[in-house]
Structure formats: C-alpha cells, structure tokens
Motif scaffolding. Structure first.
Motif, PDB file in Angstrom:
ATOM      1  N   SER A  59       0.877  -1.368  -0.039  1.00  0.00           N
ATOM      2  CA  SER A  59       0.236   0.025  -0.084  1.00  0.00           C
ATOM      3  C   SER A  59       1.120   1.300   0.089  1.00  0.00           C
ATOM      4  O   SER A  59       1.666   1.038   0.759  1.00  0.00           O
ATOM      5  N   ALA A  60       0.614   2.558  -1.067  1.00  0.00           N
ATOM      6  CA  ALA A  60       1.172   3.259  -0.473  1.00  0.00           C
ATOM      7  C   ALA A  60       1.892   4.008   0.252  1.00  0.00           C
ATOM      8  O   ALA A  60       3.040   4.279   0.428  1.00  0.00           O
ATOM      9  N   SER A 107      -2.895  -1.607   7.914  1.00  0.00           N
ATOM     10  CA  SER A 107      -1.703  -0.715   6.912  1.00  0.00           C
ATOM     11  C   SER A 107      -2.231  -0.677   5.297  1.00  0.00           C
ATOM     12  O   SER A 107      -1.305   0.088   4.577  1.00  0.00           O
ATOM     13  N   THR A 108      -3.465  -0.323   5.140  1.00  0.00           N
ATOM     14  CA  THR A 108      -3.297  -0.347   4.061  1.00  0.00           C
ATOM     15  C   THR A 108      -4.283   1.237   3.341  1.00  0.00           C
ATOM     16  O   THR A 108      -4.153   2.258   4.608  1.00  0.00           O
ATOM     17  N   THR A 109      -3.459   2.147   2.528  1.00  0.00           N
ATOM     18  CA  THR A 109      -3.962   3.408   1.992  1.00  0.00           C
ATOM     19  C   THR A 109      -5.578   3.303   1.800  1.00  0.00           C
ATOM     20  O   THR A 109      -6.263   4.783   2.571  1.00  0.00           O
ATOM     21  N   ALA A 110      -6.450   2.532   1.600  1.00  0.00           N
ATOM     22  CA  ALA A 110      -7.781   2.867   1.884  1.00  0.00           C
ATOM     23  C   ALA A 110      -8.445   2.904   3.269  1.00  0.00           C
ATOM     24  O   ALA A 110      -8.972   3.638   2.983  1.00  0.00           O
ATOM     25  N   TYR A 111      -7.778   2.696   4.110  1.00  0.00           N
ATOM     26  CA  TYR A 111      -8.422   2.476   5.778  1.00  0.00           C
ATOM     27  C   TYR A 111      -8.261   3.993   6.334  1.00  0.00           C
ATOM     28  O   TYR A 111      -8.875   4.663   6.694  1.00  0.00           O
ATOM     29  N   HIS A 112      -6.444   4.412   5.507  1.00  0.00           N
ATOM     30  CA  HIS A 112      -6.494   5.915   6.021  1.00  0.00           C
ATOM     31  C   HIS A 112      -7.149   6.754   6.201  1.00  0.00           C
ATOM     32  O   HIS A 112      -7.076   7.424   6.146  1.00  0.00           O
ATOM     33  N   LEU A 113      -7.991   6.596   4.322  1.00  0.00           N
ATOM     34  CA  LEU A 113      -7.804   7.526   3.306  1.00  0.00           C
ATOM     35  C   LEU A 113      -9.348   7.528   3.956  1.00  0.00           C
ATOM     36  O   LEU A 113     -10.389   8.971   3.954  1.00  0.00           O
ATOM     37  N   LEU A 114      -9.572   6.926   4.360  1.00  0.00           N
ATOM     38  CA  LEU A 114     -11.291   6.254   5.015  1.00  0.00           C
ATOM     39  C   LEU A 114     -11.443   7.104   5.789  1.00  0.00           C
ATOM     40  O   LEU A 114     -12.347   8.302   6.372  1.00  0.00           O
ATOM     41  N   LYS A 115     -10.179   6.728   7.169  1.00  0.00           N
ATOM     42  CA  LYS A 115     -10.237   7.832   8.306  1.00  0.00           C
ATOM     43  C   LYS A 115     -10.113   9.153   8.198  1.00  0.00           C
ATOM     44  O   LYS A 115     -11.096  10.242   9.296  1.00  0.00           O
ATOM     45  N   GLY A 144     -18.801  -1.958   4.397  1.00  0.00           N
ATOM     46  CA  GLY A 144     -17.067  -2.391   3.769  1.00  0.00           C
ATOM     47  C   GLY A 144     -16.723  -1.663   3.243  1.00  0.00           C
ATOM     48  O   GLY A 144     -17.577  -0.902   2.316  1.00  0.00           O
ATOM     49  N   LEU A 145     -15.959  -1.341   3.017  1.00  0.00           N
ATOM     50  CA  LEU A 145     -14.518  -0.336   2.128  1.00  0.00           C
ATOM     51  C   LEU A 145     -13.829  -1.746   1.575  1.00  0.00           C
ATOM     52  O   LEU A 145     -13.192  -2.102   1.140  1.00  0.00           O
ATOM     53  N   LEU A 146     -14.694  -1.633  -0.505  1.00  0.00           N
ATOM     54  CA  LEU A 146     -14.439  -2.623  -0.876  1.00  0.00           C
ATOM     55  C   LEU A 146     -13.131  -1.556  -2.190  1.00  0.00           C
ATOM     56  O   LEU A 146     -12.797  -0.984  -1.889  1.00  0.00           O
ATOM     57  N   ILE A 147     -12.248  -2.577  -2.396  1.00  0.00           N
ATOM     58  CA  ILE A 147     -10.512  -2.178  -3.201  1.00  0.00           C
ATOM     59  C   ILE A 147     -11.087  -4.138  -4.034  1.00  0.00           C
ATOM     60  O   ILE A 147     -11.561  -4.021  -3.952  1.00  0.00           O
ATOM     61  N   HIS A 148     -10.156  -3.125  -5.290  1.00  0.00           N
ATOM     62  CA  HIS A 148      -9.455  -4.340  -6.123  1.00  0.00           C
ATOM     63  C   HIS A 148     -10.719  -4.165  -7.298  1.00  0.00           C
ATOM     64  O   HIS A 148     -11.826  -2.963  -6.699  1.00  0.00           O
ATOM     65  N   GLU A 149     -11.077  -4.932  -7.653  1.00  0.00           N
ATOM     66  CA  GLU A 149     -12.093  -5.437  -8.734  1.00  0.00           C
ATOM     67  C   GLU A 149     -13.749  -5.851  -8.043  1.00  0.00           C
ATOM     68  O   GLU A 149     -14.569  -5.267  -8.903  1.00  0.00           O
ATOM     69  N   THR A 150     -13.612  -5.597  -6.706  1.00  0.00           N
ATOM     70  CA  THR A 150     -15.164  -5.742  -5.808  1.00  0.00           C
ATOM     71  C   THR A 150     -15.574  -4.385  -5.611  1.00  0.00           C
ATOM     72  O   THR A 150     -16.417  -4.256  -6.103  1.00  0.00           O
ATOM     73  N   LEU A 165     -14.146   7.369  -2.276  1.00  0.00           N
ATOM     74  CA  LEU A 165     -12.419   7.723  -1.923  1.00  0.00           C
ATOM     75  C   LEU A 165     -11.866   8.847  -3.270  1.00  0.00           C
ATOM     76  O   LEU A 165     -10.970   9.534  -3.633  1.00  0.00           O
ATOM     77  N   GLY A 166     -12.106   7.606  -4.711  1.00  0.00           N
ATOM     78  CA  GLY A 166     -11.731   8.462  -6.046  1.00  0.00           C
ATOM     79  C   GLY A 166     -12.490   9.543  -5.885  1.00  0.00           C
ATOM     80  O   GLY A 166     -11.618  10.259  -5.800  1.00  0.00           O
ATOM     81  N   THR A 167     -13.006   9.949  -5.451  1.00  0.00           N
ATOM     82  CA  THR A 167     -14.448  10.937  -5.744  1.00  0.00           C
ATOM     83  C   THR A 167     -13.843  12.165  -4.726  1.00  0.00           C
ATOM     84  O   THR A 167     -13.136  13.595  -5.471  1.00  0.00           O
ATOM     85  N   TRP A 168     -13.734  11.772  -3.581  1.00  0.00           N
ATOM     86  CA  TRP A 168     -13.559  12.038  -2.718  1.00  0.00           C
ATOM     87  C   TRP A 168     -11.946  12.575  -3.045  1.00  0.00           C
ATOM     88  O   TRP A 168     -11.920  13.965  -2.578  1.00  0.00           O
ATOM     89  N   TRP A 169     -11.359  11.713  -3.184  1.00  0.00           N
ATOM     90  CA  TRP A 169      -9.751  11.803  -3.299  1.00  0.00           C
ATOM     91  C   TRP A 169      -9.632  13.411  -4.550  1.00  0.00           C
ATOM     92  O   TRP A 169      -9.054  14.276  -4.627  1.00  0.00           O
ATOM     93  N   LYS A 170      -9.698  13.126  -5.381  1.00  0.00           N
ATOM     94  CA  LYS A 170      -9.354  14.206  -6.572  1.00  0.00           C
ATOM     95  C   LYS A 170     -10.146  15.275  -6.375  1.00  0.00           C
ATOM     96  O   LYS A 170      -9.690  16.469  -6.772  1.00  0.00           O
ATOM     97  N   LYS A 171     -11.414  15.542  -5.733  1.00  0.00           N
ATOM     98  CA  LYS A 171     -12.248  16.610  -4.700  1.00  0.00           C
ATOM     99  C   LYS A 171     -11.234  17.846  -4.130  1.00  0.00           C
ATOM    100  O   LYS A 171     -10.885  18.801  -3.872  1.00  0.00           O
ATOM    101  N   ASN A 172     -10.521  16.826  -3.360  1.00  0.00           N
ATOM    102  CA  ASN A 172      -9.031  17.350  -2.371  1.00  0.00           C
ATOM    103  C   ASN A 172      -8.404  17.607  -2.575  1.00  0.00           C
ATOM    104  O   ASN A 172      -6.948  17.933  -1.914  1.00  0.00           O
ATOM    105  N   THR A 173      -7.401  17.421  -3.749  1.00  0.00           N
ATOM    106  CA  THR A 173      -6.111  17.172  -4.404  1.00  0.00           C
ATOM    107  C   THR A 173      -6.733  17.991  -5.895  1.00  0.00           C
ATOM    108  O   THR A 173      -5.353  17.875  -6.421  1.00  0.00           O
ATOM    109  N   ASN A 174      -6.981  18.786  -5.854  1.00  0.00           N
ATOM    110  CA  ASN A 174      -7.058  19.522  -7.599  1.00  0.00           C
ATOM    111  C   ASN A 174      -6.742  18.162  -8.957  1.00  0.00           C
ATOM    112  O   ASN A 174      -6.003  18.755  -9.140  1.00  0.00           O
TER     113      ASN A 174
END
Length: 266
Positions: A59-60, A107-115, A144-150, A165-174
């Motif tokens: 994870s990044a 320890s995943t990026t997904a979880y830390h972004l959710l927090k 549930g927080l889904l990643i990968h193909e699910t 979280l993809g949309t949320w990230w895009k809005k918050n990072t230009n």
C-alpha cells in the motif's frame, strides 16, 4: 545464481504488469533467478515491515513509512485516475447507524483515506478484501470498504454507495492521481534499481502486446471472473503512472502523507 524474492498481490493489475516477467516472456534480471510469491495486500504490508522480500508491492501509505529500508520505484505501482476504494452498505442501511466497517487492513491506503474522509466515528474490522462483500451481506458489519475489482461492481452485488474515495480524493487534491500501491526495492539492491525499473516497464509493454497470453494467469487469480470486470480493473489501475510515477505521482504521494495525517517516521 542468486534468488531475487518478489512479492505481489494476485489482483489483476499486478498480474497484468508482472505477468510477462513471471511467465518468462521477457528475460530475467542479470545474474538473478526471480521467484514470485503472491499475498493479500495486508500480508504484503506486514511482510515489508519484516523485510522479507527484495521487491514487494505494498500500500502506498506503507511504502511512505518504509523509505529508510526500501526505495519506492518509479514503475509498477497502482494509481487511480478516476476510480478508488468505495465505502458501501446494504441499501436500507442509514449512514448515521454505521458503527462497524470492514476494511482490507489497517496498513492500507484505503483505510487511512477512510479515516480522513468519513466524519463519523467507527470501529474498523480488518479482513481479507475478498471477504468484505460477504460480511456486509451477512450483516457481520454495518458497511464495508471495497478495493480491487469488487469496488468496480458494487452495484451488481446489491450494495449502496456511501463514499467514493476516488471522487473524494480528486476533489481534495485538484485532480491528482490517487496513489494506492507502490513497488518497493530493498535498499541493499539499489545498485540494480534502474535495471529493475526497466524490467517492470518492459514487462508492462509486453503485457499490452501479448495480453491474450497472460489472460489465463489473470483468470487463475481473479476474484471476479467476468471478462468485462477484469478489463475494467486493468483499465482503472494500469495506466501511465504504472509505467512511471512522474511528477504528478510524486506530488500525490506527498499529498497522501499530508491528508492521512499519519506519522510516517519509523
């Protein structure tokens, strides 16, 4: 000949990128015999903390923590341009009633972004990413927080989207790409960094040219077997940033560190 230990996930984007290398469609590293191991994303993160592999996908957010022991490579990572992890629930679940959320690892990026993005307090319930849909359906967790193909077929599974979280990230990072996973090279092998990066890039180039030859390998590991789902996953997470992180990717990693509000120091 020395063994070069490589660990990646069985998700379609990793198999697509590394498949030609694994299948011998490209020559191996000079003076090494590469041995591949497949692990779940959180298992990969834990293995990296223990320095069990020479080259490893993590994870990044974990990669950012391990820069004293590993080098983040320019190639092979997973950056989302439009897509990202998705928080979902059953259709009749009200957001204010969500107390427990299944996550694919702490320890995943997904979880830390959710927090960072989900305002309500919740209890994370770590489990294999492939077990999360079942946990939601059986009401073991509220969401549930889904990643990968699910994450790409949540509607087909009858889930309601609570947060993309993809949309949320895009809005918050230009509009920066979302860094989900990176490839780490142990620093004892810094002398072959360029060769390893070139090998990953070469493997990816061959994957595009000989996709049909690696399709059986993709199907062997895929959690979702439909051809359309596999193709959507590869299209979502194999892109120009897989070939080279570039300046936008570097900026995105810095932004991730800041948004997560996480102590990156070891």
């Amino acid at each position: 000949m020395k063994i070069f230990k490589i660990a990646i996930s069985p998700c379609p984007n990793d198999i697509f990128i590394f498949g030609p290398w694994l299948l011998g469609l490209t020559h191996d590293l000079k003076n090494f015999h590469s041995k591949f191991v497949f692990k779940d994303v959180e298992e990969l993160n834990n293995s990296a903390f223990k320095q069990q592999f020479d080259l490893i996908k993590v994870s990044a957010i974990t990669g950012l923590k391990l820069t004293s022991k590993y080098q983040i490579l320019q190639s092979g990572g997973a950056f989302g341009i439009q897509d990202g992890p998705k928080l979902v629930s059953l259709p009749n679940t009200l957001p204010q009633h969500i107390k427990t959320i299944a996550v694919p690892g702490l320890s995943t990026t997904a979880y830390h972004l959710l927090k960072a993005s989900w305002a309500q307090p919740f209890k994370p319930v770590p489990m294999l990413f492939s077990e999360i849909p079942k946990a939601i359906t059986q009401k073991t967790v509220d969401a549930g927080l889904l990643i990968h193909e699910t994450a790409l077929i949540y509607l087909q599974k009858g889930f309601k989207l609570l947060l993309d979280l993809g949309t949320w990230w895009k809005k918050n990072t230009n509009g920066l790409p979302l860094p989900l996973g990176v490839i780490l090279l142990h620093k004892k092998y810094l002398h072959i960094q360029k060769e390893v990066e070139s090998k990953i890039q070469e493997s990816l180039d061959i994957a595009y040219l000989k996709t049909q030859e690696i399709k059986p390998l993709l199907r062997t590991f895929a959690q979702e077997m439909e051809e359309e789902t596999l193709n959507k996953h590869i299209k979502a997470y194999v892109n120009q940033y897989s070939k080279k992180i570039q300046s936008d990717g570097e900026k995105a990693l810095i932004k991730l560190k800041n948004i997560a509000g996480w102590d990156i120091g070891e």
